[in-house]
Design a protein around this motif. Structure first.
Motif, PDB file in Angstrom:
ATOM      1  N   GLY A   1       1.086  -1.239  -0.044  1.00 48.59           N
ATOM      2  CA  GLY A   1      -0.084   0.036   0.006  1.00 48.59           C
ATOM      3  C   GLY A   1       1.080   1.316  -0.156  1.00 48.59           C
ATOM      4  N   GLU A   2       2.061   1.257   0.792  1.00 47.37           N
ATOM      5  CA  GLU A   2       2.802   2.374   0.836  1.00 47.37           C
ATOM      6  C   GLU A   2       3.665   2.660  -0.650  1.00 47.37           C
ATOM      7  OE1 GLU A   2       4.176   2.046   5.466  1.00 47.37           O
ATOM      8  OE2 GLU A   2       5.607   1.289   3.891  1.00 47.37           O
ATOM      9  N   LEU A   3       3.855   1.389  -0.990  1.00 48.36           N
ATOM     10  CA  LEU A   3       4.392   1.490  -2.600  1.00 48.36           C
ATOM     11  C   LEU A   3       3.297   2.071  -3.719  1.00 48.36           C
ATOM     12  CD1 LEU A   3       6.614  -1.882  -2.726  1.00 48.36           C
ATOM     13  CD2 LEU A   3       7.446   0.546  -1.943  1.00 48.36           C
ATOM     14  N   CYS A   4       2.188   1.874  -3.492  1.00 52.50           N
ATOM     15  CA  CYS A   4       1.033   2.442  -4.286  1.00 52.50           C
ATOM     16  C   CYS A   4       1.168   3.738  -4.142  1.00 52.50           C
ATOM     17  CB  CYS A   4      -0.180   1.794  -3.780  1.00 52.50           C
ATOM     18  SG  CYS A   4      -0.601  -0.099  -4.350  1.00 52.50           S
ATOM     19  N   GLN A   5       1.296   4.622  -3.117  1.00 51.63           N
ATOM     20  CA  GLN A   5       1.386   5.766  -2.976  1.00 51.63           C
ATOM     21  C   GLN A   5       2.885   6.424  -3.591  1.00 51.63           C
ATOM     22  OE1 GLN A   5       1.344   6.219   1.413  1.00 51.63           O
ATOM     23  NE2 GLN A   5      -0.648   7.257   1.303  1.00 51.63           N
ATOM     24  N   GLN A   6       3.855   5.817  -3.550  1.00 51.25           N
ATOM     25  CA  GLN A   6       5.184   6.215  -4.197  1.00 51.25           C
ATOM     26  C   GLN A   6       4.944   6.167  -5.588  1.00 51.25           C
ATOM     27  OE1 GLN A   6       8.639   4.105  -2.569  1.00 51.25           O
ATOM     28  NE2 GLN A   6       7.811   3.937  -0.362  1.00 51.25           N
ATOM     29  N   ALA A   7       4.217   5.083  -6.078  1.00 53.56           N
ATOM     30  CA  ALA A   7       4.038   5.157  -7.590  1.00 53.56           C
ATOM     31  C   ALA A   7       3.245   6.252  -8.229  1.00 53.56           C
ATOM     32  CB  ALA A   7       3.473   3.638  -7.870  1.00 53.56           C
ATOM     33  N   GLY A   8       2.726   6.933  -7.293  1.00 54.47           N
ATOM     34  CA  GLY A   8       1.778   8.399  -8.089  1.00 54.47           C
ATOM     35  C   GLY A   8       0.415   7.609  -8.158  1.00 54.47           C
ATOM     36  N   LEU A   9       0.006   6.818  -7.491  1.00 52.46           N
ATOM     37  CA  LEU A   9      -1.486   6.302  -7.700  1.00 52.46           C
ATOM     38  C   LEU A   9      -2.373   7.404  -6.999  1.00 52.46           C
ATOM     39  CD1 LEU A   9      -1.469   2.343  -7.379  1.00 52.46           C
ATOM     40  CD2 LEU A   9      -1.497   3.516  -9.458  1.00 52.46           C
ATOM     41  N   PRO A  10      -3.574   7.766  -7.310  1.00 44.85           N
ATOM     42  CA  PRO A  10      -4.293   8.537  -6.689  1.00 44.85           C
ATOM     43  C   PRO A  10      -4.606   8.138  -5.235  1.00 44.85           C
ATOM     44  CG  PRO A  10      -5.258   7.950  -8.897  1.00 44.85           C
ATOM     45  CD  PRO A  10      -4.053   7.241  -8.805  1.00 44.85           C
ATOM     46  N   THR A  11      -4.756   9.178  -4.296  1.00 44.51           N
ATOM     47  CA  THR A  11      -4.622   9.060  -3.109  1.00 44.51           C
ATOM     48  C   THR A  11      -6.112   8.189  -2.675  1.00 44.51           C
ATOM     49  OG1 THR A  11      -3.528  10.715  -2.383  1.00 44.51           O
ATOM     50  CG2 THR A  11      -5.044   9.863  -0.837  1.00 44.51           C
ATOM     51  N   GLY A  12      -6.092   7.139  -2.180  1.00 47.18           N
ATOM     52  CA  GLY A  12      -7.431   6.560  -2.015  1.00 47.18           C
ATOM     53  C   GLY A  12      -7.816   5.233  -3.089  1.00 47.18           C
ATOM     54  N   LEU A  13      -7.095   5.385  -3.831  1.00 51.42           N
ATOM     55  CA  LEU A  13      -7.435   4.319  -5.138  1.00 51.42           C
ATOM     56  C   LEU A  13      -7.102   2.760  -4.370  1.00 51.42           C
ATOM     57  CD1 LEU A  13      -7.955   4.068  -8.094  1.00 51.42           C
ATOM     58  CD2 LEU A  13      -5.613   3.626  -8.562  1.00 51.42           C
ATOM     59  N   VAL A  14      -6.162   2.633  -3.674  1.00 52.81           N
ATOM     60  CA  VAL A  14      -5.518   1.381  -3.061  1.00 52.81           C
ATOM     61  C   VAL A  14      -5.609   1.659  -1.670  1.00 52.81           C
ATOM     62  CG1 VAL A  14      -4.079  -0.444  -2.845  1.00 52.81           C
ATOM     63  CG2 VAL A  14      -4.339   0.656  -4.920  1.00 52.81           C
ATOM     64  N   ASN A  15      -6.675   0.962  -0.949  1.00 53.73           N
ATOM     65  CA  ASN A  15      -6.592   1.124   0.721  1.00 53.73           C
ATOM     66  C   ASN A  15      -6.645  -0.170   1.178  1.00 53.73           C
ATOM     67  OD1 ASN A  15      -8.483   3.947   0.927  1.00 53.73           O
ATOM     68  ND2 ASN A  15      -9.109   2.740  -0.936  1.00 53.73           N
ATOM     69  N   VAL A  16      -5.614  -0.263   2.174  1.00 53.91           N
ATOM     70  CA  VAL A  16      -5.359  -1.327   2.935  1.00 53.91           C
ATOM     71  C   VAL A  16      -6.097  -1.433   4.031  1.00 53.91           C
ATOM     72  CG1 VAL A  16      -3.629  -2.928   3.828  1.00 53.91           C
ATOM     73  CG2 VAL A  16      -3.319  -1.857   1.559  1.00 53.91           C
ATOM     74  N   VAL A  17      -6.950  -2.313   4.624  1.00 53.94           N
ATOM     75  CA  VAL A  17      -7.574  -2.201   5.975  1.00 53.94           C
ATOM     76  C   VAL A  17      -7.228  -3.521   6.637  1.00 53.94           C
ATOM     77  CG1 VAL A  17      -9.804  -2.189   7.178  1.00 53.94           C
ATOM     78  CG2 VAL A  17      -9.353  -0.767   4.997  1.00 53.94           C
ATOM     79  N   THR A  18      -6.449  -3.361   7.806  1.00 55.65           N
ATOM     80  CA  THR A  18      -6.074  -4.604   8.528  1.00 55.65           C
ATOM     81  C   THR A  18      -7.158  -4.718   9.516  1.00 55.65           C
ATOM     82  OG1 THR A  18      -4.981  -3.336  10.283  1.00 55.65           O
ATOM     83  CG2 THR A  18      -3.565  -4.197   8.417  1.00 55.65           C
ATOM     84  N   SER A  19      -7.707  -6.203   9.397  1.00 52.96           N
ATOM     85  CA  SER A  19      -8.969  -6.515  10.655  1.00 52.96           C
ATOM     86  C   SER A  19      -8.770  -8.010  10.711  1.00 52.96           C
ATOM     87  CB  SER A  19     -10.054  -6.137   9.950  1.00 52.96           C
ATOM     88  OG  SER A  19     -10.868  -6.461  10.783  1.00 52.96           O
ATOM     89  N   ASP A  20      -9.485  -8.529  11.613  1.00 50.18           N
ATOM     90  CA  ASP A  20      -9.769  -9.952  11.667  1.00 50.18           C
ATOM     91  C   ASP A  20     -10.954 -10.261  10.658  1.00 50.18           C
ATOM     92  OD1 ASP A  20     -12.083  -9.103  12.729  1.00 50.18           O
ATOM     93  OD2 ASP A  20     -11.567  -9.876  14.824  1.00 50.18           O
ATOM     94  N   ALA A  21     -11.582 -11.571  10.732  1.00 49.29           N
ATOM     95  CA  ALA A  21     -12.591 -11.800  10.025  1.00 49.29           C
ATOM     96  C   ALA A  21     -13.788 -10.998   9.939  1.00 49.29           C
ATOM     97  CB  ALA A  21     -12.898 -13.356  10.118  1.00 49.29           C
ATOM     98  N   ALA A  22     -14.174 -10.789  11.341  1.00 46.44           N
ATOM     99  CA  ALA A  22     -15.214  -9.969  11.466  1.00 46.44           C
ATOM    100  C   ALA A  22     -15.057  -8.402  10.424  1.00 46.44           C
ATOM    101  CB  ALA A  22     -15.451  -9.655  12.762  1.00 46.44           C
ATOM    102  N   GLY A  23     -14.001  -8.171  10.597  1.00 48.90           N
ATOM    103  CA  GLY A  23     -13.867  -6.736   9.581  1.00 48.90           C
ATOM    104  C   GLY A  23     -14.036  -6.990   8.013  1.00 48.90           C
ATOM    105  N   GLY A  24     -13.557  -8.262   7.699  1.00 43.34           N
ATOM    106  CA  GLY A  24     -13.929  -8.712   6.281  1.00 43.34           C
ATOM    107  C   GLY A  24     -15.514  -8.869   5.964  1.00 43.34           C
ATOM    108  N   GLU A  25     -16.041  -9.450   6.695  1.00 43.62           N
ATOM    109  CA  GLU A  25     -17.447  -9.470   6.750  1.00 43.62           C
ATOM    110  C   GLU A  25     -18.219  -7.958   6.597  1.00 43.62           C
ATOM    111  OE1 GLU A  25     -21.328 -11.781   8.692  1.00 43.62           O
ATOM    112  OE2 GLU A  25     -19.261 -12.326   8.968  1.00 43.62           O
ATOM    113  N   ALA A  26     -17.743  -7.224   7.581  1.00 40.85           N
ATOM    114  CA  ALA A  26     -18.199  -5.922   7.530  1.00 40.85           C
ATOM    115  C   ALA A  26     -17.899  -5.183   6.329  1.00 40.85           C
ATOM    116  CB  ALA A  26     -17.656  -4.960   8.963  1.00 40.85           C
ATOM    117  N   LEU A  27     -16.811  -5.307   5.812  1.00 41.74           N
ATOM    118  CA  LEU A  27     -16.229  -4.553   4.419  1.00 41.74           C
ATOM    119  C   LEU A  27     -17.179  -5.132   3.377  1.00 41.74           C
ATOM    120  CD1 LEU A  27     -14.647  -3.007   2.704  1.00 41.74           C
ATOM    121  CD2 LEU A  27     -12.870  -4.899   2.519  1.00 41.74           C
ATOM    122  N   VAL A  28     -17.667  -6.229   3.183  1.00 39.23           N
ATOM    123  CA  VAL A  28     -18.435  -6.845   2.127  1.00 39.23           C
ATOM    124  C   VAL A  28     -19.724  -6.292   2.018  1.00 39.23           C
ATOM    125  CG1 VAL A  28     -16.945  -8.569   1.492  1.00 39.23           C
ATOM    126  CG2 VAL A  28     -18.784  -9.119   2.880  1.00 39.23           C
TER     127      VAL A  28
END
Length: 437
Positions: free
Chosen positions: A144-171
């Motif tokens: 995710g940090e390298l995506c920023q360095q590559a000049g991708l638009p801010t917010g284009l690639v988001n990395v969210v660390t979480s347990d399984a409950a977080g994944g279910e909440a995301l979808v």
């Protein structure tokens, strides 16, 4: 999760408005940054999942190649003109991105997996929220940090660390337009249940119980080497690995002996050491689960005979998450070892006497991810490639997953494809346009 989805949504118009050459070049810059950051990404994988350094060192280049390949599609995909399709006008299609993709990724092969998924998702014009496994979050954060360095638009690639409950909440989060999961069947069921209310489409790359079919005319040494790789790749924790070794009667004992001889030479231990071939499993729970699988197989007559391994090592490795590479011989098709994904360094050997029997055994599970065929008979190879119920069939070797070819499964191995043109099209949808005269 809603903040990450909102950030992705806000970045989407800028990314889609960027000329194709600009999006292509951004992905190429990201590929170069990942390849250049190989030492850091290698070290993170050794620490996160115990992947031996000699194997971890190859994965940044694999991720980079997936990104480079998919970057090549950015300025080549387009719609179709349906001239004469209607009597009073003409039609064409526009291929458009879904929008915001939620990508739920596993711990095994995290660096390569990120390249495999980010490549087609971004090449298709989408934004993405990545939820890595809680067992391996740091490689995703670094990329995710390298995506920023590559000049991708801010917010284009988001990395969210979480347990399984977080994944279910995301979808479940409003604003997620498509879900991609690489994981297991039980997780897929929970994710599909979570997407049901909003009818969010999903692609699923799930597990497998893949088979090696080794015929008497094969190069037996090469076949044995490939079969043993099923216990070694990602410390046995690879979804497409061949854990079931189906061998023709006439050469069964020979192939088994070759595998056992090679297995006895494997270096099991500290993944930081250059010569280590097999490291620890990802967690204590994973090691305990594999020991449980082995213990149940020992008590199951259908599982045949334990001929190697099946123990937690002692000495310096006693406190780690290690399981010695394990082989069962004479495994019947009803055994758990034959029917379920093991996801550990365990191989199940079975005999067959005829081609039809081999196909029946190979297809005799609910999975259909991969199959490995070893024969020098070209006619047989063509017959069996069609007969095997698998998303991928490798004949006389395994070169690794190619970014240029689609990969995915059938049955309980999921649906949808990553790789090739099909992988990019997985994350685009056509819009029909009609013009009257």
């Amino acid at each position: 999760m809603s903040a990450a989805a909102a950030a992705a949504r806000s970045a989407l118009p800028r990314w889609w408005a960027t000329p194709p050459a600009g999006r292509r070049d951004a992905l190429l810059r990201l590929a170069d940054l990942i390849a250049g950051d190989a030492e850091t990404l290698t070290g993170l994988q050794v620490l996160e999942i115990g992947l031996p350094r000699q194997f971890a060192a190859a994965t940044p280049q694999v991720a980079a190649e997936f990104l480079r390949y998919n970057a090549g599609w950015v300025d080549k995909l387009g719609g179709e003109v349906a001239a004469g399709a209607t009597s009073h006008g003409w039609s064409h299609t526009l291929d458009e991105p879904y929008g915001v993709v939620a990508a739920l990724l596993p711990y095994n092969g995290a660096v390569a997996m990120l390249g495999q998924v980010l490549g087609p998702v971004l090449a298709a014009g989408n934004a993405v929220v990545v939820k890595p496994s809680e067992l391996a979050p740091f490689t995703a954060v670094r990329i995710g940090e390298l995506c920023q360095q590559a000049g991708l638009p801010t917010g284009l690639v988001n990395v969210v660390t979480s347990d399984a409950a977080g994944g279910e909440a995301l979808v479940r989060t409003p604003g997620v337009d498509k879900v991609h999961l690489t994981g297991g069947v039980s997780t897929a069921r929970r994710i599909l249940a979570a997407t049901a209310d909003r009818l969010t489409p999903a692609s699923l790359e799930l597990g497998g119980s893949s088979a090696h079919l080794i015929f008497a005319d094969a190069d037996l040494r090469a076949a044995a080497r490939q079969a043993l790789a099923g216990a070694v790749i990602l410390n046995g924790q690879a979804c497409a690995r061949g854990s079931r070794i189906l061998v023709e009667d006439a050469v069964y004992d020979r192939v088994l002996d070759l595998v056992l001889a090679r297995l006895s030479q494997l270096v099991v231990g500290d993944p930081q050491r250059p010569g280590t071939v097999l490291g620890p499993l990802v967690s204590r729970a994973a090691a305990d689960r594999i020991v449980g699988v082995v213990d149940r197989a020992r008590r199951d007559p259908a599982a045949g005979t334990l001929v190697a391994g099946g123990e937690r090592p002692d000495g310096d490795l006693a406190g780690g998450f290690f399981v010695t590479p394990t082989v069962f011989s004479g495994v019947e098709p009803t055994a758990e070892l034959a029917q379920e994904e093991v996801l550990g360094p365990v191989l199940a050997f079975s005999r067959f006497s005829a081609e039809d029997e081999a196909v029946t055994l190979a297809n005799g599970t609910r999975y259909g991810l991969a199959a490995y065929l070893h024969t020098t008979d070209l006619r047989r190879a063509h017959r069996l490639v069609r007969a095997l119920d698998a998303g991928a069939v490798w004949v006389n070797g395994f070169p690794g997953l190619s970014p240029a070819t689609p990969f995915g499964g059938t049955g309980h191995s999921g649906y949808g494809r990553l790789g090739g043109r099909a992988g990019v099209e997985e994350f685009r949808r056509p819009k029909t346009v009609w013009f009257g005269r």
